[in-house]
Motif scaffolding. Structure first.
Motif, PDB file in Angstrom:
ATOM      1  N   UNK A 233       0.841  -1.201   0.000  1.00 39.07           N
ATOM      2  CA  UNK A 233       0.000   0.000   0.000  1.00 39.07           C
ATOM      3  C   UNK A 233       0.877   1.253   0.000  1.00 39.07           C
ATOM      4  N   UNK A 234       1.905   1.266   0.867  1.00 40.06           N
ATOM      5  CA  UNK A 234       2.799   2.425   0.927  1.00 40.06           C
ATOM      6  C   UNK A 234       3.488   2.646  -0.417  1.00 40.06           C
ATOM      7  N   UNK A 235       3.944   1.565  -1.058  1.00 38.19           N
ATOM      8  CA  UNK A 235       4.605   1.671  -2.362  1.00 38.19           C
ATOM      9  C   UNK A 235       3.722   2.334  -3.398  1.00 38.19           C
ATOM     10  N   UNK A 236       2.422   2.002  -3.386  1.00 37.07           N
ATOM     11  CA  UNK A 236       1.485   2.592  -4.346  1.00 37.07           C
ATOM     12  C   UNK A 236       1.377   4.101  -4.164  1.00 37.07           C
ATOM     13  N   UNK A 237       1.341   4.557  -2.917  1.00 38.12           N
ATOM     14  CA  UNK A 237       1.101   5.982  -2.670  1.00 38.12           C
ATOM     15  C   UNK A 237       2.368   6.823  -2.687  1.00 38.12           C
ATOM     16  N   UNK A 238       3.530   6.210  -2.519  1.00 34.58           N
ATOM     17  CA  UNK A 238       4.781   6.964  -2.605  1.00 34.58           C
ATOM     18  C   UNK A 238       5.322   6.979  -4.031  1.00 34.58           C
ATOM     19  N   UNK A 239       4.638   6.286  -4.934  1.00 36.19           N
ATOM     20  CA  UNK A 239       5.029   6.311  -6.336  1.00 36.19           C
ATOM     21  C   UNK A 239       4.162   7.285  -7.119  1.00 36.19           C
ATOM     22  N   UNK A 240       4.258   7.224  -8.450  1.00 32.06           N
ATOM     23  CA  UNK A 240       3.391   8.052  -9.300  1.00 32.06           C
ATOM     24  C   UNK A 240       2.718   7.168 -10.341  1.00 32.06           C
ATOM     25  N   UNK A 241       1.574   7.634 -10.815  1.00 42.83           N
ATOM     26  CA  UNK A 241       0.820   6.892 -11.826  1.00 42.83           C
ATOM     27  C   UNK A 241       0.251   7.884 -12.830  1.00 42.83           C
ATOM     28  N   UNK A 242       0.705   7.769 -14.073  1.00 44.12           N
ATOM     29  CA  UNK A 242       0.223   8.625 -15.165  1.00 44.12           C
ATOM     30  C   UNK A 242      -0.507   7.750 -16.173  1.00 44.12           C
ATOM     31  N   UNK A 243      -1.573   8.260 -16.755  1.00 46.23           N
ATOM     32  CA  UNK A 243      -2.324   7.443 -17.710  1.00 46.23           C
ATOM     33  C   UNK A 243      -3.117   8.326 -18.657  1.00 46.23           C
ATOM     34  N   UNK A 244      -3.538   7.725 -19.778  1.00 43.80           N
ATOM     35  CA  UNK A 244      -4.446   8.443 -20.674  1.00 43.80           C
ATOM     36  C   UNK A 244      -5.763   8.750 -19.944  1.00 43.80           C
ATOM     37  N   UNK A 245      -6.136   7.904 -18.995  1.00 48.68           N
ATOM     38  CA  UNK A 245      -7.350   8.116 -18.202  1.00 48.68           C
ATOM     39  C   UNK A 245      -7.223   9.389 -17.360  1.00 48.68           C
ATOM     40  N   UNK A 246      -6.060   9.586 -16.730  1.00 51.26           N
ATOM     41  CA  UNK A 246      -5.842  10.782 -15.900  1.00 51.26           C
ATOM     42  C   UNK A 246      -5.862  12.048 -16.761  1.00 51.26           C
ATOM     43  N   UNK A 247      -5.291  11.962 -17.959  1.00 55.50           N
ATOM     44  CA  UNK A 247      -5.305  13.108 -18.884  1.00 55.50           C
ATOM     45  C   UNK A 247      -6.738  13.439 -19.299  1.00 55.50           C
ATOM     46  N   UNK A 248      -7.496  12.392 -19.598  1.00 51.67           N
ATOM     47  CA  UNK A 248      -8.887  12.600 -20.007  1.00 51.67           C
ATOM     48  C   UNK A 248      -9.710  13.209 -18.865  1.00 51.67           C
ATOM     49  N   UNK A 249      -9.447  12.774 -17.641  1.00 48.97           N
ATOM     50  CA  UNK A 249     -10.173  13.334 -16.492  1.00 48.97           C
ATOM     51  C   UNK A 249      -9.879  14.827 -16.340  1.00 48.97           C
ATOM     52  N   UNK A 250      -8.618  15.214 -16.554  1.00 51.95           N
ATOM     53  CA  UNK A 250      -8.275  16.636 -16.496  1.00 51.95           C
ATOM     54  C   UNK A 250      -9.023  17.396 -17.594  1.00 51.95           C
ATOM     55  N   UNK A 251      -8.982  16.860 -18.814  1.00 54.14           N
ATOM     56  CA  UNK A 251      -9.667  17.520 -19.936  1.00 54.14           C
ATOM     57  C   UNK A 251     -11.167  17.634 -19.662  1.00 54.14           C
ATOM     58  N   UNK A 252     -11.750  16.549 -19.158  1.00 49.45           N
ATOM     59  CA  UNK A 252     -13.195  16.540 -18.885  1.00 49.45           C
ATOM     60  C   UNK A 252     -13.564  17.537 -17.779  1.00 49.45           C
ATOM     61  N   UNK A 253     -12.745  17.571 -16.705  1.00 51.21           N
ATOM     62  CA  UNK A 253     -13.037  18.487 -15.593  1.00 51.21           C
ATOM     63  C   UNK A 253     -12.944  19.949 -16.046  1.00 51.21           C
ATOM     64  N   UNK A 254     -11.911  20.252 -16.853  1.00 50.69           N
ATOM     65  CA  UNK A 254     -11.756  21.623 -17.359  1.00 50.69           C
ATOM     66  C   UNK A 254     -12.953  21.976 -18.245  1.00 50.69           C
ATOM     67  N   UNK A 255     -13.280  21.092 -19.163  1.00 51.56           N
ATOM     68  CA  UNK A 255     -14.387  21.328 -20.097  1.00 51.56           C
ATOM     69  C   UNK A 255     -15.699  21.558 -19.338  1.00 51.56           C
ATOM     70  N   UNK A 256     -15.947  20.692 -18.346  1.00 53.94           N
ATOM     71  CA  UNK A 256     -17.175  20.785 -17.559  1.00 53.94           C
ATOM     72  C   UNK A 256     -17.259  22.128 -16.822  1.00 53.94           C
ATOM     73  N   UNK A 257     -16.138  22.541 -16.209  1.00 52.28           N
ATOM     74  CA  UNK A 257     -16.111  23.802 -15.454  1.00 52.28           C
ATOM     75  C   UNK A 257     -16.311  25.003 -16.375  1.00 52.28           C
ATOM     76  N   UNK A 258     -15.641  25.000 -17.518  1.00 44.42           N
ATOM     77  CA  UNK A 258     -15.751  26.138 -18.447  1.00 44.42           C
ATOM     78  C   UNK A 258     -17.170  26.269 -18.983  1.00 44.42           C
ATOM     79  N   UNK A 259     -17.796  25.125 -19.270  1.00 44.30           N
ATOM     80  CA  UNK A 259     -19.171  25.167 -19.762  1.00 44.30           C
ATOM     81  C   UNK A 259     -20.110  25.689 -18.675  1.00 44.30           C
ATOM     82  N   UNK A 260     -19.897  25.206 -17.438  1.00 44.29           N
ATOM     83  CA  UNK A 260     -20.758  25.629 -16.329  1.00 44.29           C
ATOM     84  C   UNK A 260     -20.627  27.138 -16.079  1.00 44.29           C
ATOM     85  N   UNK A 261     -19.379  27.630 -16.161  1.00 42.23           N
ATOM     86  CA  UNK A 261     -19.131  29.048 -15.889  1.00 42.23           C
ATOM     87  C   UNK A 261     -19.255  29.932 -17.137  1.00 42.23           C
TER      88      UNK A 261
END
Length: 658
Positions: A233-261
């Motif tokens: 468990x400690x190894x998982x949280x002291x490391x890093x994890x990058x993915x196309x999923x994480x990039x898409x979540x950033x894009x989706x969150x930005x898009x959602x916020x800009x549309x809302x505002x």
């Protein structure tokens, strides 16, 4: 307790453990204690923790144990110690789960006027969540029985840290996380799980002492139950994890916020689209492979795909720059800028770092679909076809978490107590101390309350082939069939891989007269419930059923394990740890692989005897435990089961005559 509990029975090991925990708390010392199943560990550490008057965090391996502590054990002890019902409590107790278990009110309100709900099912889920939000006191999704486990909508509404803007949020005062943090600050006992504890610790380390970082307050002591899980468990949280999923979540969150505002513009839309395209293309270029595999070719990859790495960085910089340029922007946009910059730093580390204590690896999940370079084909495709595409994870994990834990945890805590039914190997704690970097700690191995010699029989067949040979599976399946006839089903058959489980399942389907349940055919909780309710059932399962599963009584009378549970040597993290130990002059097989397998085997066999009245058969089909030198370490680490190599003795144990 003896005066207040109607079914109280004295257990010497329970008293010894309570005294050891009390002493550790008083003397501000660390303690490692193995206490076998049936000791009553939770009461043994809760009693001194409550009596100490200190703030104590209790971290468990599972939510099930968290719930047992909060809803059963603590109220019982309050009644025993103070003679009060829970409503008249003199003790302040808080129960906390990971942030993704809680609803974010701001996200829910922001979603109200956005056309992002897909299909009738999501609309119904949204209405259910919106109605529940008006009445819930905790915001904990566990209260929402109608919500499917894999709800995609919940992922858009949960209170994950990366989307949180803290005190600048319009819902800060009514936030469920704020309320949970406030309650924790006022609590004597705080019950969490390992994932939350180490996620919180990692956030605090990254924030370098910022006052608002994390949600757990400072504590005088931490008790880690199921402490055998801490390294992973400690190894998982002291490391890093990058993915196309994480990039898409950033894009989706930005898009959602800009549309809302109502801030979306052509240039911002272009920046979001560019990030989607560039990230999908970049992650599709990472080396191919199945499952988890080492990324040893990072230098060559960068030489060949440096342009794509640069353009992905440029897409992140462009998005952050476009957001920076918005005047009088809402607070959440600053959060998106920070997230984009954090991804850039982590990308650079994952591809360019030469850190010797980090293993770099790739994991692919789902199906693969070829991606064309950006600018070729439909520009909307990256967004539209995201669901169902293979997700690619670029990971960096510490090889040895010991030095990190020594510096940021053990040296900072007054008292840490590590306990589990399975911590010792060969009667000692050298393995766990070395893996976790815990140098100065008192140690105690306490015998179980159970009489294993009369309650359990361990059968080790000497005549089966070596599990590494092609002949093993057919012979093992035949032996399992015979054993299930003798036990009349009522068995867990535990495998070290899905492939082995499915192979034996196919061979025995129709050959065994008892109902066979298989992991993966239904959710874990549903399978366990069906097993408990189905007479003579047999459950075929893999790793997730080796621990944290409790079936008492005759319904479970046999546990069969196919082979010694050595970690997969090709797993990138395991391979890196083996290589590191050998490089330092150690012997990784005996210092790491064997002890880790011993603890896993003890966990698997621990499913059988769960009470004083349980009785049953344990089987290990891997006779390397009898034939190899290292087998002795396994045998010395197991409880004193009665042992046999003869099927005749198994038949006699169940009153069956061959």
């Amino acid at each position: 307790m003896s005066r207040t509990h109607p079914a109280y029975e004295f257990r010497r090991a329970q008293l010894q453990m309570a005294q050891a925990v009390e002493q550790a708390l008083e003397e501000k010392r660390h303690l490692i204690v193995e206490a076998g199943t049936g000791t009553g560990k939770t009461l043994a550490y809760l009693m001194p923790a409550i009596r100490s008057g200190k703030r104590v965090i209790i971290s468990t391996g599972t939510k099930n144990l968290q719930e047992q502590l909060f809803y059963k054990d603590v109220p019982f002890l309050e009644q025993a110690l103070y003679g009060l019902p829970a409503s008249g409590s003199r003790l302040s107790v808080c129960y906390m789960k990971g942030r993704n278990n809680y609803l974010c009110r701001k996200k829910l309100y922001d979603l109200t006027d956005q056309p992002v709900l897909s299909g009738l099912e999501e609309m119904e889920q949204y209405r259910a969540i919106a109605a529940w939000e008006k009445t819930t006191a905790t915001g904990d999704r566990a209260e929402l029985a109608v919500l499917p486990e894999a709800s995609l909508l919940w992922h858009k509404l949960d209170a994950r840290a990366e989307a949180c803007i803290g005190q600048k949020c319009s819902e800060w005062g009514r936030c469920f996380i704020t309320e949970m943090r406030r309650k924790a600050m006022e609590s004597d006992i705080i019950i969490v799980n390992h994932h939350l504890f180490f996620a919180d610790l990692a956030i605090k380390l990254q924030a370098d002492g910022a006052p608002d970082a994390g949600i757990l307050p400072e504590a005088d002591a931490v008790i880690f139950d199921e402490a055998h899980e801490l390294e992973n468990v400690a190894g998982n949280y002291f490391g890093i994890s990058l993915s196309n999923l994480r990039m898409e979540e950033l894009a989706r969150d930005v898009e959602s916020s800009l549309q809302h505002n109502k801030l979306m513009s052509a240039s911002l839309s272009g920046a979001i689209g560019s990030l989607r395209e560039r990230s999908q293309f970049f992650f599709s270029l990472l080396p191919p492979g199945d499952g988890r595999f080492a990324f040893d070719s990072r230098r060559e990859f960068l030489e060949e795909n440096g342009d794509e790495f640069v353009t992905l960085n440029q897409a992140l910089t462009r998005l952050a720059g476009e957001l920076e340029g918005i005047p009088h922007k809402p607070e959440e946009l600053f959060n998106f800028i920070r997230r984009a910059q954090e991804i850039q730093v982590q990308l650079q580390f994952a591809l360019e770092s030469e850190d010797r204590n980090t293993v770099f690896w790739i994991e692919r999940r789902g199906r693969f679909r070829a991606i064309s370079p950006p600018g070729q084909g439909d520009p909307e495709r990256a967004k539209e076809s995201f669901q169902g595409r293979q997700n690619v994870f670029l990971q960096a994990t510490p090889i040895d978490v010991g030095p990190i834990l020594r510096e940021c945890l053990w040296s900072k805590l007054e008292c840490a107590v590590l306990t589990s039914a399975t911590l010792a190997v060969g009667g000692g704690f050298e393995y766990i101390r070395r893996r976790l970097g815990l140098e100065h700690a008192r140690e105690s191995v306490l015998a179980s309350h159970f009489d294993y010699e009369s309650q359990a029989l361990l059968y080790l067949p000497p005549d089966l082939p070596d599990p590494r040979t092609p002949q093993f599976t057919a012979k093992a399946a035949e032996r399992i069939r015979r054993l299930l006839e003798i036990t009349r089903g009522r068995a867990f058959v535990l495998f070290t891989s899905f492939a082995a489980m499915n192979d034996v399942y196919q061979r025995l389907r129709g050959e065994v007269e008892f109902p066979i349940l298989r992991q993966g055919d239904a959710p874990k909780s549903a399978l366990l419930e069906e097993f408990r309710l189905t007479p003579n059932a047999v459950l075929f399962a893999t790793s997730s059923f080796w621990q944290g599963v409790d079936v008492q009584g005759e319904q479970l009378s046999c546990v069969i394990i196919d082979r010694l549970p050595f970690a997969v040597p090709s797993d990138p993290v395991v391979a890196a740890r083996v290589k590191a130990i050998d490089a330092e002059g150690g012997k990784a097989f005996f210092q790491y692989q064997v002890p880790a397998a011993v603890i896993t085997l003890k966990q698997g066999f621990g499913r059988l005897i769960r009470s004083l009245h349980d009785r049953g058969l344990l089987v290990l089909l891997d006779n390397r435990i009898l034939k190899k030198q290292y087998g002795r370490v396994f045998m010395e680490s197991l409880p004193n089961y009665r042992k046999t190599t003869e099927m005749r003795v198994v038949e006699e144990f169940f009153g069956v005559h061959g």
